[in-house]
Design a protein around this motif. Sequence first.
Motif, PDB file in Angstrom:
ATOM      1  N   TYR A 212      17.051  49.857  36.722  1.00 12.14           N
ATOM      2  CA  TYR A 212      16.608  48.635  36.059  1.00 12.14           C
ATOM      3  C   TYR A 212      16.282  47.606  37.137  1.00 12.14           C
ATOM      4  CZ  TYR A 212      16.613  44.628  32.886  1.00 12.14           C
ATOM      5  OH  TYR A 212      16.267  43.503  32.174  1.00 12.14           O
ATOM      6  N   ARG A 213      15.042  47.651  37.575  1.00  7.05           N
ATOM      7  CA  ARG A 213      14.553  46.721  38.589  1.00  7.05           C
ATOM      8  C   ARG A 213      13.221  46.150  38.122  1.00  7.05           C
ATOM      9  NH1 ARG A 213      16.208  50.952  42.657  1.00  7.05           N
ATOM     10  NH2 ARG A 213      18.190  50.266  43.519  1.00  7.05           N
ATOM     11  N   PRO A 214      12.843  44.978  38.642  1.00  2.00           N
ATOM     12  CA  PRO A 214      11.616  44.336  38.177  1.00  2.00           C
ATOM     13  C   PRO A 214      10.397  45.235  38.320  1.00  2.00           C
ATOM     14  CG  PRO A 214      12.870  42.833  39.574  1.00  2.00           C
ATOM     15  CD  PRO A 214      13.536  44.168  39.675  1.00  2.00           C
ATOM     16  N   ASN A 215       9.682  45.405  37.209  1.00  4.90           N
ATOM     17  CA  ASN A 215       8.401  46.109  37.194  1.00  4.90           C
ATOM     18  C   ASN A 215       8.532  47.608  37.422  1.00  4.90           C
ATOM     19  OD1 ASN A 215       5.651  46.001  36.713  1.00  4.90           O
ATOM     20  ND2 ASN A 215       5.105  45.260  38.751  1.00  4.90           N
ATOM     21  N   HIS A 216       9.754  48.131  37.485  1.00  8.46           N
ATOM     22  CA  HIS A 216       9.954  49.572  37.561  1.00  8.46           C
ATOM     23  C   HIS A 216       9.774  50.156  36.163  1.00  8.46           C
ATOM     24  CE1 HIS A 216      12.121  50.293  41.605  1.00  8.46           C
ATOM     25  NE2 HIS A 216      11.466  49.147  41.664  1.00  8.46           N
ATOM     26  N   GLY A 217       9.650  51.474  36.093  1.00  8.25           N
ATOM     27  CA  GLY A 217       9.450  52.080  34.794  1.00  8.25           C
ATOM     28  C   GLY A 217       9.870  53.529  34.713  1.00  8.25           C
ATOM     29  N   LEU A 218       9.648  54.096  33.547  1.00  8.32           N
ATOM     30  CA  LEU A 218       9.917  55.502  33.282  1.00  8.32           C
ATOM     31  C   LEU A 218       8.883  55.987  32.279  1.00  8.32           C
ATOM     32  CD1 LEU A 218      11.735  58.075  33.387  1.00  8.32           C
ATOM     33  CD2 LEU A 218      13.032  57.077  31.486  1.00  8.32           C
ATOM     34  N   ALA A 219       8.204  57.081  32.594  1.00 12.80           N
ATOM     35  CA  ALA A 219       7.208  57.669  31.697  1.00 12.80           C
ATOM     36  C   ALA A 219       7.585  59.118  31.424  1.00 12.80           C
ATOM     37  CB  ALA A 219       5.809  57.589  32.304  1.00 12.80           C
ATOM     38  N   LEU A 220       7.391  59.554  30.180  1.00 17.29           N
ATOM     39  CA  LEU A 220       7.718  60.924  29.811  1.00 17.29           C
ATOM     40  C   LEU A 220       6.955  61.308  28.550  1.00 17.29           C
ATOM     41  CD1 LEU A 220       9.940  60.832  27.171  1.00 17.29           C
ATOM     42  CD2 LEU A 220      11.292  59.779  28.973  1.00 17.29           C
ATOM     43  N   VAL A 221       6.921  62.612  28.291  1.00 17.05           N
ATOM     44  CA  VAL A 221       6.396  63.155  27.045  1.00 17.05           C
ATOM     45  C   VAL A 221       7.588  63.585  26.205  1.00 17.05           C
ATOM     46  CG1 VAL A 221       5.109  65.048  25.986  1.00 17.05           C
ATOM     47  CG2 VAL A 221       4.185  63.893  27.988  1.00 17.05           C
ATOM     48  N   PRO A 222       7.849  62.931  25.075  1.00 19.85           N
ATOM     49  CA  PRO A 222       8.976  63.340  24.242  1.00 19.85           C
ATOM     50  C   PRO A 222       8.832  64.789  23.784  1.00 19.85           C
ATOM     51  CG  PRO A 222       8.203  61.170  23.588  1.00 19.85           C
ATOM     52  CD  PRO A 222       7.194  61.730  24.556  1.00 19.85           C
ATOM     53  N   GLY A 223       9.878  65.556  24.006  1.00 20.96           N
ATOM     54  CA  GLY A 223       9.891  66.955  23.616  1.00 20.96           C
ATOM     55  C   GLY A 223      11.289  67.381  23.246  1.00 20.96           C
ATOM     56  N   GLN A 224      11.509  68.659  23.087  1.00 17.27           N
ATOM     57  CA  GLN A 224      12.799  69.161  22.620  1.00 17.27           C
ATOM     58  C   GLN A 224      13.935  68.937  23.617  1.00 17.27           C
ATOM     59  OE1 GLN A 224      13.257  70.358  19.489  1.00 17.27           O
ATOM     60  NE2 GLN A 224      11.120  69.897  19.096  1.00 17.27           N
ATOM     61  N   ASN A 225      13.608  68.666  24.899  1.00 21.68           N
ATOM     62  CA  ASN A 225      14.676  68.514  25.885  1.00 21.68           C
ATOM     63  C   ASN A 225      14.589  67.210  26.667  1.00 21.68           C
ATOM     64  OD1 ASN A 225      12.388  69.116  27.429  1.00 21.68           O
ATOM     65  ND2 ASN A 225      13.583  70.206  28.985  1.00 21.68           N
ATOM     66  N   SER A 226      13.796  66.231  26.208  1.00 23.25           N
ATOM     67  CA  SER A 226      13.603  64.990  26.969  1.00 23.25           C
ATOM     68  C   SER A 226      14.714  63.978  26.669  1.00 23.25           C
ATOM     69  CB  SER A 226      12.232  64.386  26.652  1.00 23.25           C
ATOM     70  OG  SER A 226      12.074  64.160  25.252  1.00 23.25           O
ATOM     71  N   PHE A 227      15.954  64.381  26.891  1.00 27.33           N
ATOM     72  CA  PHE A 227      17.101  63.555  26.529  1.00 27.33           C
ATOM     73  C   PHE A 227      17.275  62.392  27.506  1.00 27.33           C
ATOM     74  CE2 PHE A 227      18.147  67.777  24.785  1.00 27.33           C
ATOM     75  CZ  PHE A 227      18.350  67.419  23.465  1.00 27.33           C
ATOM     76  N   HIS A 228      17.425  61.196  26.941  1.00 26.01           N
ATOM     77  CA  HIS A 228      17.642  60.000  27.742  1.00 26.01           C
ATOM     78  C   HIS A 228      18.408  58.979  26.913  1.00 26.01           C
ATOM     79  CE1 HIS A 228      13.885  59.342  25.523  1.00 26.01           C
ATOM     80  NE2 HIS A 228      14.154  58.058  25.570  1.00 26.01           N
ATOM     81  N   GLY A 229      18.966  57.996  27.552  1.00 27.79           N
ATOM     82  CA  GLY A 229      19.739  56.970  26.872  1.00 27.79           C
ATOM     83  C   GLY A 229      20.294  56.000  27.888  1.00 27.79           C
ATOM     84  N   MET A 230      21.331  55.266  27.486  1.00 24.54           N
ATOM     85  CA  MET A 230      21.993  54.357  28.431  1.00 24.54           C
ATOM     86  C   MET A 230      23.396  54.064  27.944  1.00 24.54           C
ATOM     87  SD  MET A 230      20.602  50.504  27.762  1.00 24.54           S
ATOM     88  CE  MET A 230      21.967  49.919  28.781  1.00 24.54           C
ATOM     89  N   GLY A 231      24.280  53.773  28.912  1.00 23.63           N
ATOM     90  CA  GLY A 231      25.645  53.447  28.576  1.00 23.63           C
ATOM     91  C   GLY A 231      25.763  52.040  28.020  1.00 23.63           C
ATOM     92  N   LYS A 232      26.937  51.708  27.514  1.00 24.17           N
ATOM     93  CA  LYS A 232      27.143  50.402  26.893  1.00 24.17           C
ATOM     94  C   LYS A 232      27.029  49.293  27.939  1.00 24.17           C
ATOM     95  CE  LYS A 232      29.890  49.985  23.448  1.00 24.17           C
ATOM     96  NZ  LYS A 232      31.063  49.903  22.546  1.00 24.17           N
ATOM     97  N   VAL A 233      26.302  48.238  27.568  1.00 24.39           N
ATOM     98  CA  VAL A 233      26.158  47.066  28.439  1.00 24.39           C
ATOM     99  C   VAL A 233      27.416  46.236  28.307  1.00 24.39           C
ATOM    100  CG1 VAL A 233      24.795  45.010  28.931  1.00 24.39           C
ATOM    101  CG2 VAL A 233      23.666  47.085  28.088  1.00 24.39           C
ATOM    102  N   THR A 234      28.139  46.045  29.424  1.00 24.52           N
ATOM    103  CA  THR A 234      29.391  45.297  29.403  1.00 24.52           C
ATOM    104  C   THR A 234      29.475  44.404  30.640  1.00 24.52           C
ATOM    105  OG1 THR A 234      30.564  47.086  30.555  1.00 24.52           O
ATOM    106  CG2 THR A 234      30.636  47.096  28.144  1.00 24.52           C
ATOM    107  N   GLY A 235      30.391  43.427  30.567  1.00 22.64           N
ATOM    108  CA  GLY A 235      30.707  42.614  31.732  1.00 22.64           C
ATOM    109  C   GLY A 235      29.668  41.597  32.140  1.00 22.64           C
TER     110      GLY A 235
END
Length: 242
Positions: A212-235
Amino acid sequence: MTDTASETSIAELAAAVAYNIASTHKRTWPYAHLMPTQVFPPAMFDQLRSLRSASHLLAPVSDQAKANAFQGETEAEQYRYFIGTGARERQQGIETHPSLDFACDVLSHPLVIGKLIERFRPELHAIYRTDALPLAAGLGYFENDPGYELLPRTDTPQKVLTLLIYMADDDAHPELGTDIFMLRPGVETGDQDEMRQRFRRSSFLHVATAPYRPNHGLALVPGQNSFHGMGKVTGVEGRLRR
């Protein structure tokens, strides 16, 4: 500014975005993805930070995940807020934000869409047997309060291509990016539809994080194995994840 000048500006900005996409190393494991370290031209990215003034237009998305997340783990959606733009919103006269509309015009330009298709052509053919698909572009702007998390998922089946762009502060926490997962060896999703579910994090191995940095990104094609997510935002305080 004349319409011709505006179109030229959009085309030039789209060409710069397409160049950044073309220049990004493609990672193929555990599924194909790009992690561009710059998506928009710097001046345009600085301009897009004005989207923070649109917070009053954002609506909570707490009801969207109730049908496809584990009971007791859906409350995190109350910390997520959203506004979208695209052809449908414009036809219906839905209020968005000038910067969001402008970004949508740039990202939906044929130069950008064409370059994304080119970078992911093998994956598109593997899923759809073609890359000549009737695509419709849409852009969403999200703000996440502390308490938000996203369980592993592949992304919605309506999406052909996904491009995330982080509107992060210069001193943001890089760990708040998007985590990339793979199923643990020997673990299967059973008869569940992977494209319409979220899964327990314990079933996965964390592979990497798109920072998570300015202007950075992530590109992908959603498919049967394109698993992604994020942990709980805390603190932290405030809607720092955009």
